[in-house]
Design a protein around this motif. Sequence first.
Motif, PDB file in Angstrom:
ATOM      1  N   ILE A  59       0.831  -1.202   0.000  1.00 20.94           N
ATOM      2  CA  ILE A  59       0.000   0.000   0.000  1.00 20.94           C
ATOM      3  C   ILE A  59       0.869   1.256   0.000  1.00 20.94           C
ATOM      4  O   ILE A  59       0.624   2.186  -0.767  1.00 20.94           O
ATOM      5  CB  ILE A  59      -0.977  -0.025   1.188  1.00 20.94           C
ATOM      6  N   ASN A  62       2.604   1.473  -3.308  1.00 20.99           N
ATOM      7  CA  ASN A  62       1.643   1.308  -4.399  1.00 20.99           C
ATOM      8  C   ASN A  62       2.080   0.245  -5.410  1.00 20.99           C
ATOM      9  O   ASN A  62       2.052   0.449  -6.624  1.00 20.99           O
ATOM     10  CB  ASN A  62       1.362   2.642  -5.099  1.00 20.99           C
ATOM     11  N   GLN A  64       0.952  -3.374  -6.317  1.00 19.61           N
ATOM     12  CA  GLN A  64      -0.143  -4.328  -6.106  1.00 19.61           C
ATOM     13  C   GLN A  64      -1.012  -3.926  -4.907  1.00 19.61           C
ATOM     14  O   GLN A  64      -1.500  -4.775  -4.166  1.00 19.61           O
ATOM     15  CB  GLN A  64       0.404  -5.753  -5.924  1.00 19.61           C
ATOM     16  N   ALA A  65      -1.212  -2.617  -4.725  1.00 24.17           N
ATOM     17  CA  ALA A  65      -1.996  -2.118  -3.587  1.00 24.17           C
ATOM     18  C   ALA A  65      -3.450  -2.578  -3.650  1.00 24.17           C
ATOM     19  O   ALA A  65      -4.059  -2.861  -2.619  1.00 24.17           O
ATOM     20  CB  ALA A  65      -1.925  -0.593  -3.528  1.00 24.17           C
ATOM     21  N   LYS A  66      -4.000  -2.661  -4.850  1.00 24.64           N
ATOM     22  CA  LYS A  66      -5.384  -3.113  -5.008  1.00 24.64           C
ATOM     23  C   LYS A  66      -5.514  -4.551  -4.496  1.00 24.64           C
ATOM     24  O   LYS A  66      -6.385  -4.862  -3.692  1.00 24.64           O
ATOM     25  CB  LYS A  66      -5.818  -3.008  -6.468  1.00 24.64           C
ATOM     26  N   GLY A  69      -5.107  -4.669  -0.682  1.00 20.99           N
ATOM     27  CA  GLY A  69      -6.307  -4.219   0.012  1.00 20.99           C
ATOM     28  C   GLY A  69      -7.386  -5.283   0.047  1.00 20.99           C
ATOM     29  O   GLY A  69      -8.003  -5.539   1.093  1.00 20.99           O
ATOM     30  N   TYR A  70      -7.608  -5.925  -1.088  1.00 25.24           N
ATOM     31  CA  TYR A  70      -8.632  -6.978  -1.126  1.00 25.24           C
ATOM     32  C   TYR A  70      -8.231  -8.195  -0.293  1.00 25.24           C
ATOM     33  O   TYR A  70      -9.064  -8.801   0.376  1.00 25.24           O
ATOM     34  CB  TYR A  70      -8.952  -7.382  -2.566  1.00 25.24           C
ATOM     35  N   ALA A 113      -8.068  -0.072  -1.640  1.00 31.58           N
ATOM     36  CA  ALA A 113      -7.859  -0.872  -2.848  1.00 31.58           C
ATOM     37  C   ALA A 113      -8.469  -0.195  -4.075  1.00 31.58           C
ATOM     38  O   ALA A 113      -7.952  -0.332  -5.182  1.00 31.58           O
ATOM     39  CB  ALA A 113      -8.469  -2.264  -2.668  1.00 31.58           C
ATOM     40  N   ASN A 114      -9.527   0.555  -3.868  1.00 31.31           N
ATOM     41  CA  ASN A 114     -10.215   1.173  -4.994  1.00 31.31           C
ATOM     42  C   ASN A 114      -9.799   2.605  -5.282  1.00 31.31           C
ATOM     43  O   ASN A 114     -10.171   3.142  -6.320  1.00 31.31           O
ATOM     44  CB  ASN A 114     -11.725   1.093  -4.781  1.00 31.31           C
ATOM     45  N   ARG A 116      -6.356   3.689  -4.807  1.00 30.38           N
ATOM     46  CA  ARG A 116      -4.941   3.762  -5.172  1.00 30.38           C
ATOM     47  C   ARG A 116      -4.824   3.767  -6.698  1.00 30.38           C
ATOM     48  O   ARG A 116      -5.388   2.917  -7.369  1.00 30.38           O
ATOM     49  CB  ARG A 116      -4.151   2.570  -4.621  1.00 30.38           C
TER      50      ARG A 116
END
Length: 124
Positions: A59, A62, A64-66, A69-70, A113-114, A116
């Motif tokens: 995160i 940034n 593979q932050a999405k 987050g998931y 996740a949404n 970034r």
Amino acid sequence: MRFNIPTQAAVVLYALIWACFGINHLVNAKEMMGMVPLAGGVFWIYLTGVAMLLAAAAIIFNIQAKLAGYLLAVMLLVFIFAIHIPSMMKGNMMAPVSILKDLGLLCGAIIIANIRPVHKQGSN
């Protein structure tokens, strides 16, 4: 998407909290063992601690932050159903607070996740 400074600061702070949680899991794994309802309790605590640290780094940087987050959201959902709800059913009066805390963290993970921005290979 343009990212403003207060939002960026909140995202980094959220990730740093996860880093603290991850370090806590690694440092206090033996003390936390009784909370894990699965065989090999200390292994799961170390695994989730490492996962928390990796998610925090993903995160912050940034990368593979999405996905991070998931995956945090899924991990928290597992915590709610595997740890907190059974604890509540046994009469633990703090379990509802833990459920709400993890639900709030879960929502935060999905929001991050949404929001970034996705960095594509080769872009500036």
